[in-house]
Every structure is written in C-alpha cells, then in structure tokens.
Design an enzyme around this catalytic site. Structure first.
Site, PDB file in Angstrom:
ATOM      1  N   TRP A  13      42.680  38.419  35.170  1.00 17.93           N
ATOM      2  CA  TRP A  13      41.887  37.968  36.314  1.00 17.93           C
ATOM      3  C   TRP A  13      40.877  36.890  35.947  1.00 17.93           C
ATOM      4  CZ3 TRP A  13      43.189  43.157  35.774  1.00 17.93           C
ATOM      5  CH2 TRP A  13      44.001  43.659  36.788  1.00 17.93           C
ATOM      6  N   CYS A  71      37.480  39.847  39.398  1.00 17.71           N
ATOM      7  CA  CYS A  71      38.753  40.534  39.511  1.00 17.71           C
ATOM      8  C   CYS A  71      39.510  40.042  40.723  1.00 17.71           C
ATOM      9  CB  CYS A  71      38.530  42.047  39.563  1.00 17.71           C
ATOM     10  SG  CYS A  71      40.038  42.988  39.432  1.00 17.71           S
ATOM     11  N   CYS A  72      39.745  40.910  41.696  1.00 16.53           N
ATOM     12  CA  CYS A  72      40.606  40.561  42.823  1.00 16.53           C
ATOM     13  C   CYS A  72      39.814  40.256  44.077  1.00 16.53           C
ATOM     14  CB  CYS A  72      41.534  41.723  43.138  1.00 16.53           C
ATOM     15  SG  CYS A  72      42.151  42.578  41.719  1.00 16.53           S
ATOM     16  N   GLY A  89      45.861  42.278  44.729  1.00 15.15           N
ATOM     17  CA  GLY A  89      44.684  41.595  44.205  1.00 15.15           C
ATOM     18  C   GLY A  89      44.951  40.637  43.065  1.00 15.15           C
TER      19      GLY A  89
END
Lengths: 275, 756
Positions: B334, B418-419, B731
C-alpha cells in the site's frame, strides 16, 4: 439481455420463487382496474433496453411461445408474484433519482406487458410522474389493446418484429404476424418513437428474404430510430431444461459474427438505421 | 494544530524557493500552504502526455527478470544478518547510469531486509518459509539482549485475548510486525531540507523542557530525541547515494529524490502492512511547473521522473510469513498515492502531474503498486474524470474515494493510509487495529459464547438460543451483549499492542515528519458485515429452524419460509438499515472504552483479502452461507446476492454511515467490459455519470475492475500469459497470478455486473 445474466441458476430470482399458483391463465385475465398485477423480477442496471441506464421490470404472462425465448419462466401469470401497483412504484421510486441522473428510465418487459394492460399503464403513469423516461418491450401481438391513453404514457416502444413472413412467424411464435405489423403502422402514423428489435436465430429467422421483408417494411417509417439486431444465444436454455420444457434449439449455435454482419448489411441496404 | 511562534523562523534558503509564491509556509512547516499558494490546476485533457524515455525503459528492462523469477520462486533474496535501519545497507542501484531517482531498501533490488524489532518469531518464520536460514547472531541479540514489540505485547495480553486470537474472532492484529498506516509527510524533506526540520524538532523539544515530567512528557521527550536522530540518519543515508539533503530541493529532480529518500528511510525503518506515500503528485507538480518555465525540464523528462519514481514504488518488498500472506495476499504494501480532489477554496487539485501519475500505468503497464487513489469530487474537471475512468477500463488499477465526503472531515491535504483511511498529512496518525469477525460474533451470541467450530467457550458464558427457531428480538439482545464484550476485549488488545509498539518499535522517522502534537486515531475494523445483515434479515423476515450437533451447539440453519428474505446489496431498506445500524452500534460500543494516548476511536468496514480466511474459520450462518465459504469483501454484499444490478448494489453500500466508519468503507465492483450500443466516448461519459451518482449518494469508496470472468479463469490456468494482470480486491490491487488458488477462486466467484 442483462436480464438473463441476472437470472443465473440458484439465484433468488431463479425459477419458481415467490410464484402465484392461483393466478388466472394469461389469456383469461381481466385487469380493468390494474391495482394489482403479476411481476416476475426487476433489474436496475441495463444499458440495452432504452436510452441511458434502465430499470427493467419483468412482468409475467405472454401469449407467444417463441422457440428461442430466453425467458420461458415468464410465460404464465402464475410465474410472477402478485403485487400492488403501489408496491411496484415504491420500489421504482427508490431508484428514480439515480436513474434520472443517469439519463435513463423505466422499461417494462416480460412476458408481454400488454397482457396486464391496466396494471402496466398505472406503472408507466406513476414512473412518468417521477420524471422517468418510459419504454415498453413488446411483441406487438396485443397492440390493438393499447389505446391512445395507454401509449401516451410511453416514450419509446421497443418492438420485436420476429419475421416478415406469416408462416415463419407462426412457426417461431405460434401466433399471427398481422397484429404486430398493424401495431407498427399505427405507431408510425402517431410518430411514436420505436426501436425495432429483430432476434437473429440461425435456421429460424435468418433467411435473407425474411430479413429483407422486415427491412422493406420498416425503412419508410420515420418514427423508427433504430433497428437492433439481437443475435441468438444459449443463455436461456437452462431455464427450458429446468422447467422440463421441450427446447427445440438445443443444437442451434449462437449467431456468429459473419451472419450478424450480413443481416446488419441487409437492413442498411434497405435504408434502415441499424445496429 | 498551527505551528507555534517559536517554530517560526526565516531561513536562508538561497535560490531553492525562487519563483514560488510566498506565504506562511516559508516561516513554519506548512506544506499545505505551499501547495495551495503555488499549485497550477489543470483542466485540459491527456493529450500532452509523453511516453517512457529510453532511460526508463532500460531500468524497467533490468527489473523484468526479477519480476519473472519472483513469480516462480517467491522471495528471491534476504539479508538475514542486518536488521533494517536507514544505515544498515550500503547504496543499491538497479542500473546506475539510467536511474534518475535512486535508492533501494537494501544493496540490491528484490533483496529483502529483516525487521526483528517488530518480532523475531515473524522474521524467523518468514525466513524458513522462504527457504533461508535464520542468523544466529540476530537470534541471540533478540532473545538475550533486546526485547521486541511482539514480546512486549504478549507480556500484556490476557488469556481472553489469546482465545479470541486463536478462535479467529479477532484476527490480523499488528502484534508481531510493524503496524504501518502512518504516513510521514515526506514532502517536508524536499520543501525544507533536513536541517530546517531538525531545527523545528529542536524547537518543539525546547518548549516542553520546563514541563513537569509526567509519563506523557517523558515519553514525548524521548520520542523527539529519537526523531532528531532519525532525521540525522536520513541525511546520512542520502550521503551514501552522494546526495546532500540538508537543504531544500532546488529543482524537480531533487524534489523527487528528496521526497523519495524520505519515503525510503521510512520503509527501511518500518515494515508496516501499509506504507502509504501520501499525496505527492500535485506537490511535486509545483517543482515541475517551475522547471518547465525556466526550460530546464521538458515534458518527456517530467514524465521520466514520475515513471522512475513509480518504478521504485513497485519494487518495495518486505519479508512476510505464510499466515500473513493468507490475510494480505500478493505482497501488498500500500504505497498509496492520492491524486485529484479539491481544495477548501473550491479549486480542483488536479494538475498535469495527476495525469502523469496515472499515465505511468501505460508507460510501465498495469500494476498493483503504488496504490493509486483518485480522490473523486463531483466538481473536478470533466476531462480528468474521463481520463480516470479510461485508465480504470484499461488497467483495473485504480481505486476511488469520495473527496466531497472526506474534505469536511479532513481538510484538503489528507492522504489515504492503506486502502481507505484518510488522515491529515503530518498532523495525524493512526493506531491500526485490523478487524473483528462480526459473523462469528453473531454465532457466539446464538451459542452462548461458545465457538461454533471448536466448541470452546470463548466469549463469557451466556444463555444460548433455546428452542427450534430463531427469534429476532431474542437474537438481537444476545448479539448486543456479545458485541459489548467483543468491543471491550478488542479495545483492550489494541491498547496493549500500541503501548508496546511505541515502546519497542517506534516509527522515529515517520513521526519526525509529523508535527509534535497530532491527532491519533485508533482504527478498529469489522468483517462480515453483509453476512451479519443478511443473517439478521433472514431471522427477522424468514422462519429459521436451527440444527444442533451432539455437543449441543447450533451448527446449521434452515429457512422454512418459502419466500426469500431481503439481502444486502439490492437497495432494500429492510436489510440495508440493519447493516447500517450494526455499523453504528459496534462503533458506539467501541467508543465506550478509553484508548491508549487518548486516541479517537474510528472504524473501518474493510477486509483486504482476509474475507477468505475469516470465512474459512466461520461455521454455517443463518443467511444460508455454508461453513468455510468466504465473506463478501469489505462492505460488499455477499457474492451473487446483489442480483439487481450494480446500481442497486452501489446504493445499498452508499447508505452505510461514514460518520461511524471514519476509517473507511471498502467496496469493490467488477463489471464486464461489454460494449452496449454506445461509442467509446459515450461509454466513458456514462461511467463518469455513474461515479458522480454513486458518490453523490454518499458512496465512500469504489474499487473498480473492468474485466470478465473468462479472462480470470484463463489466467488461473495460464499464469504466464498474464504477468501484469492487475485486479482490485478490497482496498488494494494485486497481481492476479500472485494470489493463492483459493483467493483466485474467491475473486472469480464475486458478482460481475454488466456495463456501467
């Protein structure tokens, strides 16, 4: 066609879910009031059944028995669920703002919407009040039933003309061709927008003379915005088997690109706007 | 918080800032101010873009054999001896003559480093799984002389937490590796240079010298000292590459290099699950615009900088364990970068570099990393929206998040950790907390706290369901009690984890690139939302008969009512409201319990690929889902149940309340690339309209795949034909061919919608 994809085996819209075994036969129904009717299912994201994104409502009941029908599970009224028009409109209203923002509308398909004339008229009228564009997908066989008031609630007619030859039409649908042609002519005289749909079934409707006949009939009609060639596919065959019906097109191959090209060219040569 | 007066300082920056519009950013650390004063919004189309340069192609060609090898063998190389720090490895290059942005995690590409400060067990398990021998000296150091984060956490865990971990009702906790989800404001290094940042940190430290040394103040002093050391080490790391980053970057090339060094320092120091890069495109665009004006850069060179930075972001690697891979499949990290969005004055933060970043997906081909995130605002220029949709159609490598929804919460200079987790850059961090399995919690409620698989008493004993049928009110009361217990246990575990993480595995560089006083969130998460919603709907609207096994556990459910029950994903309020109320209810329960460092409680509805693992560990559920079957990922409806088209599915998910899920709501949509009767241009326009409608209705996230099932099935059989086939899961994006067969099957079984 998105309809068939949504109806995969095992889905909750598969056969015989929530059916109405007490429904009258489709040729005996009298729905003069239309407060209630029989609905099979609905789908909210079709890009095939009219302009923009379509909410497609499938009602049950049809008098034709087309050999290639991909929705044989909508032939009988009792294949549908008995619901009130209010219930249907409430459901449509859940989607109306989004559908409107996406330049789409409501398409009633089936089955044959005109089997339940008063019911579908009320749905069309309600959808219109929500600001939705309205379309009907019909064989035109019951076109004589659709009076001015009915058609005034409809912005676009998706008219299936399966053949120009009465013999072929009877063989493929089990019914007469004349009412459909009569309906088409009436729509032309009213300048009602129409998309003519022709299902191309190898060995059934692909005779060049048959295609030319439809082309010649449709070409002079200025209200016909499109002729749409819909190649036959086998995605509905599982339903025939599941329902224990005699499916005659078991070995028919889907219409190939070459054949589709030829037919499109025929319509074009006849002077139709085709796709 | 605004930088205090003590931090204000005129610095001699020479010509570094020449040509930039002045502002508050010159006297305090304020990257946001720099951007809004200097950014050049772009409302044209993509026609200006350039292809990959010869140098870019040369570097890329050098990397291809590594990618191919990695697909076959997995981990290619590990430095087993030197725990990773900024200075643990000498300089590494791919193709020194052709690299315009330099710097590798170790001295060779694809050679992974070890991070024993997080936990030695994880390092050694990872090494063994990859076929490497753990190093004896490292082992001795981290068993005899030095404690790890992992050791610390297990000193503080309770038997109850251990049971929850084992049963899988709480999973994926960052108790054995880096927590990640912290985004250093890496841009600060380019804009200010390390010297100025050190001065700022010294000033922040001086302000608290006369404060009474409570635990908090002592910890803060120690952390600031660590941050100072980290900044010095960062400058030394750059020196290994013959770069002096003590002063601000003077041109675009340096700005790229300085920013990347800061990020590189972070990934040398921390192995967090998610290591986002932030929101660098429009920041770096300011430097590019300046250089284009003075003529020292042209479009081809500008694109080259982006392509080569992205190459670096595509080869970040961490050593993980098989258990970890099962949760987060395909080696994700990510390196999330945000493009687009609006500023608070209503100008679009879309620049030519937003396009250039997306264009790397053509110049280098599709790829999962960096995790490019479009901050979608309905007010962004139409040509940019169209380009995004086109890139999605061609690469399936983008995700979209609702800027109009987030901006009121987080301003106009937030990034995505992250997502789906928004945070103000340099001003906010989070304590990452994985997620709980709510579907399992529902089964615990039904079975009086016993695990439906093992039969063990995991939750406190309560009255199990009596009789042959489930009663909605009865189950809801029981479920509420179970959720109370679960929330409390979950917060308890998280406090232990983050206390120890700060103590033993503090992210000194990333935090050096934050203000001293920041907002901390503690990010909780839930999995299995659609399973729970459909189950409760089945109980409420159906007639659910239960089956007990010989242990007296309820292990199966039968709906004896003929009618089907409402299912999430069909824009049906009867069940959508259940889903929303579960989100709110669990959030409220979480909020009851105090957090470590007074962090603000947040929650996500996100699973990554763990929906497969969670499903595997969970018995039959009342919605008809069979034991072991995967959950819907994130906030997705269960596979195949959103049967009324994508619009209905989207509208259901859009109802979930963001205010009670401020850590994000993940939704993945797969559509088949059909043609309908529309021209390509019309199709793009229609898709843009669809996005506008979804986000206007409150949708938070859209992970879009444009692909058909047949292609995926073929890729499963012939992986070599599809080395770069990229798909979005919950994600993030992955190389499809690097997923486990189980996860590949899960992706294939998800709902595919017709043309958007």
């Amino acid at each position: 066609m998105s309809t068939v994809q949504a109806l995969e085996p095992g889905s909750r819209h598969d056969l015989r879910v929530g059916i109405s075994p007490d429904a009258p036969d489709e040729d005996k129904i009298k729905d003069e009031v239309g407060s209630f009717g029989y609905c099979h299912s609905y789908e909210t994201s079709s890009r095939y059944d009219g302009p923009g994104l379509r909410l497609v409502l499938f009602v049950s009941g049809c008098l034709l028995r087309c050999t290639y029908c991909h929705n044989p599970d909508t032939w009988h009224l009792k294949d549908g669920t008995y619901v009130s028009v209010d219930q249907v409109l409430r459901r449509i209203s859940d989607f109306a703002p989004s559908i409107q923002a996406l330049g789409g509308g409501l398409t009633i398909s089936g089955g044959e919407p005109m089997v339940q004339l008063a019911f579908t008229r009320r749905i069309f009228a309600g959808a219109r009040k929500m600001g939705l564009h309205t379309a009907i997908q019909t064989s035109g066989f019951l076109g004589d039933r659709a009076d001015e008031a009915y058609l005034s609630e409809i912005d676009l007619v998706l008219l299936d003309i399966k053949s120009s030859d009465p013999e072929t039409y009877r063989r493929v649908t089990g019914r007469d061709l004349a009412p459909t042609l009569r309906f088409a002519e009436r729509l032309a005289s009213m300048s009602k927008p129409v998309w003519v749909r022709f299902t191309l079934v190898p060995g059934e409707t692909d005779d060049p003379a048959n295609v030319d006949g439809i082309g010649r009939f449709v070409a002079p009609m200025k209200n016909v915005e499109w002729v749409e060639v819909q190649p036959f596919h086998q995605m509905g065959s599982f339903k025939w088997k599941a329902m224990g019906l005699d499916y005659k097109l078991e070995d028919t191959l889907p219409a190939d690109r070459e054949l589709v090209g030829r037919v499109i060219e025929q319509f074009r040569a006849a002077g139709c706007q085709v796709r | 918080m605004k930088a205090s007066a003590a931090l204000r300082k005129e610095v001699d920056t020479g010509d570094c800032w020449k040509g930039f519009r002045p502002g508050d950013w010159q006297t305090s650390i304020n990257v946001r101010d720099f951007i809004v004063r200097n950014v050049t919004p772009y409302s044209g189309n993509e026609d200006f873009l350039a292809g990959a340069s010869q140098r870019t192609k040369a570097v890329w060609a050098k990397l291809q054999p590594y990618f191919a090898d990695e697909r076959k063998k997995g981990v290619l190389a590990v430095d087993t001896k030197s725990p990773s720090t900024m200075l643990a490895h000498k300089a590494g290059y791919i193709d020194r003559n052709n690299e315009v942005v330099v710097g590798l995690q170790t001295d060779q590409p694809f050679k992974r480093a070890i991070f024993p400060f997080g936990g030695l067990r994880m390092v050694e398990a990872g090494l063994k799984a990859a076929g490497f021998e753990p190093d004896a000296a490292v082992h001795e150091t981290f068993t005899k002389y030095r404690k790890s984060h992992n050791d610390g956490v297990f000193d503080a865990y309770t038997p109850e937490i251990m049971n929850c971990r084992r049963s899988g009702v709480i999973t994926g906790l960052p108790d054995a590796y880096g927590r990640g989800r912290i985004i250093g404001d890496y841009r600060r290094v380019a804009l200010y240079g390390v010297d100025r940042l050190i001065e700022g940190k010294r000033a922040e430290r001086a302000q608290i010298d006369d404060m009474w040394p409570t635990d908090d103040i002592i910890r803060m002093r120690e952390e600031l000292s660590e941050q100072l050391r980290a900044l010095k080490d960062l400058a030394s790391m750059a020196k290994l590459y013959d770069r002096d980053i003590s002063k601000p970057a003077t041109n675009a090339e340096e700005a790229f290099q300085w920013t990347y060094f800061a990020y590189l320092g972070a990934i040398k120091e921390a192995n967090g699950a998610a290591m986002s890069i932030g929101r660098i495109s429009s920041f770096l665009d300011v430097y590019i615009e300046r250089d284009l004006k003075t003529g020292i850069l042209d479009e081809a060179r500008a694109q080259e900088l982006w392509d080569q930075l992205v190459q670096k972001l595509r080869i970040v690697r961490f050593l993980r364990t098989p258990d970890y891979d099962a949760l987060f499949s395909g080696d994700p990290y990510w390196a999330t970068e945000c493009v687009g969005g609006m500023d608070l004055d209503g100008r679009a933060l879309v620049t030519k570099s937003s396009y250039r970043m997306l264009h790397t997906l053509y110049n280098l081909g599709p790829a999962p990393e960096p995790n490019i995130t479009v901050l979608w605002s309905n007010h962004m220029p139409a040509p940019f929206k169209r380009y995004c949709v086109k890139v999605s159609r061609d690469t399936s490598s983008l995700q979209y998040e609702n800027d109009d929804l987030m901006r009121p919460f987080w301003g106009d200079d937030y990034g995505i950790a992250c997502c789906v987790s928004a945070m103000r850059l340099g001003k906010q961090m989070q304590f990452f907390g994985a997620r709980v399995n709510l579907a399992k919690a529902l089964l615990y409620a039904i079975n009086g706290g016993r695990d439906e698989v093992s039969g063990e008493q995991v939750a406190p004993g309560t009255m199990p369901v009596a009789g042959d049928f489930l009663d909605y009110d009865d189950v809801m009361v029981k479920f509420d009690t179970t959720m109370e217990w679960l929330a409390k246990t979950y917060v308890h575990a998280m406090n232990c984890i983050h206390y120890m993480h700060d103590k033993y595995f503090y992210e000194r560089l990333e935090m050096a690139l934050h203000d001293r006083d920041i907002l901390r969130t503690m990010a909780f998460g839930i999995a299995g939302l659609s399973v729970v919603a459909d189950s409760l709907s089945a109980i409420k609207y159906g007639k659910i008969r239960v089956t007990r096994d010989d242990r007296g556990l309820i292990v199966d459910y039968q709906n004896e009512d003929n009618q089907s029950t409402p299912q999430f994903g069909n824009n049906d309020d009867r069940v959508d409201q259940i889903a929303s109320s579960i989100v709110t209810s669990f959030m409220e329960k979480i909020r009851k319990h105090p957090t470590y460092r007074n962090a603000t409680h947040t929650q996500s509805v996100l699973t990554i690929t763990s929906n497969v693992v969670y499903g595997k560990a969970t018995g039959n559920t009342p919605d008809g889902r069979r034991k072991g079957e995967p959950f819907g990922p994130g906030a997705n409806p269960m596979h195949g149940r959103d049967s009324h088209g994508w619009l209905a599915s989207c509208l259901s998910v859009a109802k979930l309340p963001y205010r009670d899920a401020q850590d994000g709501i993940s939704y993945t949509v797969s559509v088949a690339p059909q043609k309908a009767h529309l021209s390509e241009s019309q199709l793009l326009d229609e898709a843009v309209k669809a996005f506008d409608v979804y986000f206007d209705r409150g949708g938070f996230h859209m992970n879009l795949n444009v692909i058909d099932r047949e292609t995926l099935e073929d890729a499963m059989k012939n992986p070599d034909k599809y080395p770069q086939l990229t798909i979005r899961v919950s994600g993030y994006a992955v190389n499809f061919v690097r997923l486990t067969p189980e996860q590949q099957r899960d992706v294939i079984s998800r709902t595919f919608h017709g043309q958007i």
